[in-house]
Design a protein around this motif. Structure first.
Motif, PDB file in Angstrom:
ATOM      1  N   GLY A 172       0.821  -1.202   0.000  1.00 19.19           N
ATOM      2  CA  GLY A 172       0.000   0.000   0.000  1.00 19.19           C
ATOM      3  C   GLY A 172       0.856   1.254   0.000  1.00 19.19           C
ATOM      4  N   LYS A 173       1.882   1.238   0.801  1.00 20.23           N
ATOM      5  CA  LYS A 173       2.816   2.368   0.881  1.00 20.23           C
ATOM      6  C   LYS A 173       3.456   2.628  -0.488  1.00 20.23           C
ATOM      7  CE  LYS A 173       7.299   3.432   3.097  1.00 20.23           C
ATOM      8  NZ  LYS A 173       8.307   3.308   2.054  1.00 20.23           N
ATOM      9  N   ILE A 174       3.912   1.559  -1.138  1.00 17.61           N
ATOM     10  CA  ILE A 174       4.562   1.715  -2.448  1.00 17.61           C
ATOM     11  C   ILE A 174       3.586   2.317  -3.458  1.00 17.61           C
ATOM     12  CG2 ILE A 174       5.463   0.413  -4.433  1.00 17.61           C
ATOM     13  CD1 ILE A 174       6.714  -1.543  -2.351  1.00 17.61           C
ATOM     14  N   TYR A 175       2.360   1.792  -3.482  1.00 12.07           N
ATOM     15  CA  TYR A 175       1.384   2.302  -4.445  1.00 12.07           C
ATOM     16  C   TYR A 175       1.061   3.774  -4.159  1.00 12.07           C
ATOM     17  CZ  TYR A 175      -2.824   2.722  -7.296  1.00 12.07           C
ATOM     18  OH  TYR A 175      -3.755   3.132  -8.230  1.00 12.07           O
ATOM     19  N   TYR A 176       0.814   4.077  -2.901  1.00 14.23           N
ATOM     20  CA  TYR A 176       0.424   5.444  -2.540  1.00 14.23           C
ATOM     21  C   TYR A 176       1.529   6.435  -2.888  1.00 14.23           C
ATOM     22  CZ  TYR A 176      -2.517   8.765  -0.024  1.00 14.23           C
ATOM     23  OH  TYR A 176      -3.355   9.810   0.279  1.00 14.23           O
ATOM     24  N   GLU A 177       2.750   6.035  -2.575  1.00 11.63           N
ATOM     25  CA  GLU A 177       3.934   6.854  -2.837  1.00 11.63           C
ATOM     26  C   GLU A 177       4.099   7.092  -4.338  1.00 11.63           C
ATOM     27  OE1 GLU A 177       7.633   6.581   0.137  1.00 11.63           O
ATOM     28  OE2 GLU A 177       7.324   4.831  -1.144  1.00 11.63           O
ATOM     29  N   SER A 178       3.928   6.015  -5.116  1.00 11.48           N
ATOM     30  CA  SER A 178       4.223   6.085  -6.549  1.00 11.48           C
ATOM     31  C   SER A 178       3.112   6.766  -7.324  1.00 11.48           C
ATOM     32  CB  SER A 178       4.425   4.671  -7.112  1.00 11.48           C
ATOM     33  OG  SER A 178       5.335   3.957  -6.315  1.00 11.48           O
ATOM     34  N   VAL A 179       1.876   6.561  -6.922  1.00 12.04           N
ATOM     35  CA  VAL A 179       0.755   7.075  -7.694  1.00 12.04           C
ATOM     36  C   VAL A 179       0.361   8.480  -7.238  1.00 12.04           C
ATOM     37  CG1 VAL A 179      -1.710   6.699  -8.179  1.00 12.04           C
ATOM     38  CG2 VAL A 179      -0.080   4.818  -8.403  1.00 12.04           C
ATOM     39  N   PHE A 180       0.422   8.725  -5.918  1.00  9.38           N
ATOM     40  CA  PHE A 180       0.050  10.057  -5.418  1.00  9.38           C
ATOM     41  C   PHE A 180       1.263  10.953  -5.220  1.00  9.38           C
ATOM     42  CE2 PHE A 180      -3.548   7.435  -4.323  1.00  9.38           C
ATOM     43  CZ  PHE A 180      -4.610   8.234  -4.698  1.00  9.38           C
ATOM     44  N   LYS A 181       2.452  10.417  -5.553  1.00  9.16           N
ATOM     45  CA  LYS A 181       3.698  11.195  -5.434  1.00  9.16           C
ATOM     46  C   LYS A 181       3.831  11.833  -4.058  1.00  9.16           C
ATOM     47  CE  LYS A 181       3.900  10.878 -10.107  1.00  9.16           C
ATOM     48  NZ  LYS A 181       3.970   9.426 -10.363  1.00  9.16           N
ATOM     49  N   LYS A 182       3.496  11.057  -3.042  1.00 10.69           N
ATOM     50  CA  LYS A 182       3.652  11.574  -1.681  1.00 10.69           C
ATOM     51  C   LYS A 182       4.762  10.789  -1.002  1.00 10.69           C
ATOM     52  CE  LYS A 182       1.287  12.645   2.602  1.00 10.69           C
ATOM     53  NZ  LYS A 182       0.001  12.785   3.278  1.00 10.69           N
ATOM     54  N   ASN A 183       5.790  11.490  -0.589  1.00 13.57           N
ATOM     55  CA  ASN A 183       6.924  10.847   0.049  1.00 13.57           C
ATOM     56  C   ASN A 183       6.554  10.297   1.417  1.00 13.57           C
ATOM     57  OD1 ASN A 183       9.383  10.291  -1.012  1.00 13.57           O
ATOM     58  ND2 ASN A 183      10.111  12.426  -0.908  1.00 13.57           N
ATOM     59  N   ASN A 184       6.953   9.045   1.648  1.00 15.02           N
ATOM     60  CA  ASN A 184       6.778   8.468   2.967  1.00 15.02           C
ATOM     61  C   ASN A 184       5.358   8.627   3.526  1.00 15.02           C
ATOM     62  OD1 ASN A 184       8.049   6.918   4.831  1.00 15.02           O
ATOM     63  ND2 ASN A 184       8.858   8.628   6.028  1.00 15.02           N
ATOM     64  N   PRO A 185       4.362   8.127   2.824  1.00 16.06           N
ATOM     65  CA  PRO A 185       2.976   8.270   3.301  1.00 16.06           C
ATOM     66  C   PRO A 185       2.790   7.611   4.661  1.00 16.06           C
ATOM     67  CG  PRO A 185       3.124   6.607   1.571  1.00 16.06           C
ATOM     68  CD  PRO A 185       4.456   7.288   1.622  1.00 16.06           C
ATOM     69  N   SER A 186       1.848   8.118   5.412  1.00 15.93           N
ATOM     70  CA  SER A 186       1.594   7.542   6.735  1.00 15.93           C
ATOM     71  C   SER A 186       0.814   6.239   6.597  1.00 15.93           C
ATOM     72  CB  SER A 186       0.833   8.540   7.610  1.00 15.93           C
ATOM     73  OG  SER A 186      -0.316   9.002   6.937  1.00 15.93           O
ATOM     74  N   VAL A 187       1.159   5.290   7.454  1.00 12.81           N
ATOM     75  CA  VAL A 187       0.516   3.981   7.456  1.00 12.81           C
ATOM     76  C   VAL A 187      -0.090   3.752   8.835  1.00 12.81           C
ATOM     77  CG1 VAL A 187       0.880   1.484   7.249  1.00 12.81           C
ATOM     78  CG2 VAL A 187       2.185   3.059   5.793  1.00 12.81           C
ATOM     79  N   GLY A 188      -1.348   3.395   8.883  1.00 11.01           N
ATOM     80  CA  GLY A 188      -2.007   3.137  10.167  1.00 11.01           C
ATOM     81  C   GLY A 188      -2.685   1.777  10.165  1.00 11.01           C
ATOM     82  N   LEU A 189      -2.885   1.248  11.355  1.00 13.91           N
ATOM     83  CA  LEU A 189      -3.570  -0.037  11.515  1.00 13.91           C
ATOM     84  C   LEU A 189      -4.988   0.243  12.011  1.00 13.91           C
ATOM     85  CD1 LEU A 189      -3.293  -3.203  11.700  1.00 13.91           C
ATOM     86  CD2 LEU A 189      -2.539  -2.856  14.063  1.00 13.91           C
ATOM     87  N   ILE A 190      -5.983  -0.202  11.281  1.00 10.82           N
ATOM     88  CA  ILE A 190      -7.365  -0.011  11.755  1.00 10.82           C
ATOM     89  C   ILE A 190      -7.560  -0.860  13.005  1.00 10.82           C
ATOM     90  CG2 ILE A 190      -9.818  -0.356  11.238  1.00 10.82           C
ATOM     91  CD1 ILE A 190      -9.284   0.299   8.367  1.00 10.82           C
ATOM     92  N   ASN A 191      -7.923  -0.216  14.100  1.00  6.04           N
ATOM     93  CA  ASN A 191      -8.048  -0.939  15.358  1.00  6.04           C
ATOM     94  C   ASN A 191      -9.036  -0.241  16.281  1.00  6.04           C
ATOM     95  OD1 ASN A 191      -7.606  -2.865  17.293  1.00  6.04           O
ATOM     96  ND2 ASN A 191      -5.409  -2.535  17.460  1.00  6.04           N
ATOM     97  N   ILE A 192      -9.611  -1.007  17.196  1.00  7.98           N
ATOM     98  CA  ILE A 192     -10.649  -0.451  18.060  1.00  7.98           C
ATOM     99  C   ILE A 192     -10.036   0.051  19.360  1.00  7.98           C
ATOM    100  CG2 ILE A 192     -12.420  -1.899  17.053  1.00  7.98           C
ATOM    101  CD1 ILE A 192     -12.273  -3.603  19.608  1.00  7.98           C
ATOM    102  N   GLY A 193      -9.174   1.014  19.253  1.00  9.77           N
ATOM    103  CA  GLY A 193      -8.500   1.582  20.408  1.00  9.77           C
ATOM    104  C   GLY A 193      -7.189   2.168  19.933  1.00  9.77           C
TER     105      GLY A 193
END
Lengths: 332, 332
Positions: A160-181
């Motif tokens: 996901g990071k690679i795709y987001y970085e390459s397609v949206f040209k955003k360096n080092n995009p933030s990555v989060g884990l969906i979680n209930i807390g």
């Protein structure tokens, strides 16, 4: 580049598919389209348009896989279906990418079985981009893998990071884990174990993202198992539609002044609808297979197909697959 | 009936709690309230109001459990906390119900450990009621049990049905399984196994409910594991708030005419906010424990507490616990 399109996929096929192809070819002159489906039917659609005939190849396919069929069985039985024919064009290397708005199950299974996984990727993953309040965000996995291990989610994060970085040209995009807390120790067995792994990875991991905060768009790549991701994706769409529906219900019952207010607000609601319009986005990339695979929305119209074609091009130019191979390809 | 209230639970305690109690006592004259917390502090709040002094007992408690503490450890250590004191009032039988807006974790653990499970109930379950387009719906479990077995979900369905039937006076409410696909064979291991069990049960089981359809409110009781339920609950709230936020953003940037439109539409938006106002609902019942346990929203104000007290009364009159004992109590 050469792109294969399932000419019979989606509710409005082949009309909308052909419209999208014609529009895309007006915008991009470095592109060739291979479109699969019953030759006469597809030709008849193209004959309604003016288009560069040398850029379009119709690949005859007599069958169609419907959304009600068992994906893997249908792929095996219907070798002459528009979706299998399009997948084979990528497998053979004739085309670099494929777009289909047909059965999600058949498409994802076909991408994995026919186009094939990238070696080292455990589970290819569906990664749609959604509109948030302050930016677009990706949900990965959004439904391809309903029962997951922590290691899969780490790979989802990387892809996901690679795709987001390459397609949206955003360096080092933030990555989060969906979680209930918000805290590390919150969640179920899967998210607790995944958190431990993700914080060791060399990425901009921002920790847990509570479902309430998903729609802000503040975090770029949201990682989860496919059951949770698909639930989030569809509930988000459903909640937005429902809320607009409730507003409409209330307006219908409201005073004449409120109705006037609604009329004056039309431009605002129109902008909102555009923001939530999946047709603007194109389709959802299926990451981890050895070809550019884009799942378009089942109800895609011509504009949606045109945008999916543009998205395929950006995917290609971003060298996403090569980067995934470098990042994940060493494992086996 | 006698109700115990955690006087120090929630962001606006004890002020909002006391306000809610005073308002509730104006409406119900068949009620006694036991409120826990530092006696002087609680008394000072009550002294701001006129209220029937014989209906209120202040139970002194010097400690407070915060949301950051480990629930079970905090319960063990802080025997003199407002929440533990209130739970003990139910355990001893002095009170029939308890309301708390404090730490969800501590409250749910305390209900299970101190008030105790109903024999036969495998996992008590949190069951909030949400506003949908065409009706209210329950999500069960909404976060108490993040890793579940199919048998737990069957019990959630039974308890949810009993509560919905008894409190909303709706005969044979519809029960659905939250799942990512309409067909029986869709979903993850948990939902596939649960579907098979639910269709054998004597209830109005309508099959899978896709997340897109949750907000319609067409299905009364929605069953899922606590991770998915908590995700759905919080994302639904988040999506609604986010969408209204986007509308606001657009209005701020819009023309003077659109701004006028927004002003004229205010009554409609106000109605909408009331529909989505958790304060109207009261709190979420925690089903499967041997006492009436209501978790109020952390940011509850006086109105929310007043409604939670009313809800406790309806829960009591509906004989929900007796019915759960009859339906589930035979298993062990």
């Amino acid at each position: 580049m050469k792109i294969a399109i399932d000419g019979m996929g989606g509710d409005n096929a082949p009309m909308a598919v052909v419209e999208g192809v014609v529009e895309a070819l007006k915008e991009h002159n470095d592109m060739e389209i291979y479109i699969t489906g019953p030759k006469d039917k597809i030709e008849a659609e193209f004959n309604k348009h003016t288009y560069p005939k040398d850029k379009v190849t119709i690949v005859d396919a007599s069958e169609v896989i419907s959304t009600n069929e068992h994906p893997v069985m249908a792929l095996r039985r219907k070798k002459d279906s528009s979706i299998v024919k399009a997948l084979n064009l990528v497998k053979s290397g004739e085309c670099e990418g494929i777009i289909s708005a047909g059965s999600t199950g058949a498409f994802l299974a076909g991408c994995t079985l026919i186009v094939g996984r990238i070696k080292g990727v455990e589970r290819p993953s569906l990664a749609p981009i959604m509109p948030g309040r302050r930016g677009s965000f990706m949900i990965i996995d959004a439904g391809a893998n309903v029962d997951c291990k922590p290691g899969y989610l780490v790979q989802f994060a990387k892809m996901g990071k690679i795709y987001y970085e390459s397609v949206f040209k955003k360096n080092n995009p933030s990555v989060g884990l969906i979680n209930i807390g918000a805290e590390e120790e919150k969640g179920n067995e899967l998210t607790k174990a995944t958190y431990k792994l993700l914080k060791e990875e060399d990425m901009n991991f921002v920790g847990n993202v509570e479902p309430r905060d998903i729609p802000t768009g503040d975090v770029d790549v949201l990682v989860c198992d496919g059951f949770v991701g698909n639930t989030a994706l569809k509930l988000y769409e459903g909640a937005a539609m429902n809320l607009l529906g409730i507003i409409k219900d209330h307006i219908m019952e409201a005073s004449a002044l409120s109705k006037l207010g609604a009329a004056l607000l039309k431009p605002v609601f129109k902008k909102l609808m555009i923001k939530f319009d999946y047709k603007e986005v194109g389709g959802a990339p299926f990451l981890g297979v050895d070809g550019i695979c884009i799942k378009a929305h089942g109800s895609s119209d011509g504009k949606a197909f045109k945008n999916a074609i543009r998205q395929t091009k950006i995917f290609h130019e971003g060298k996403v697959i090569d980067k995934i191979k470098v990042e994940l390809g060493q494992n086996n």
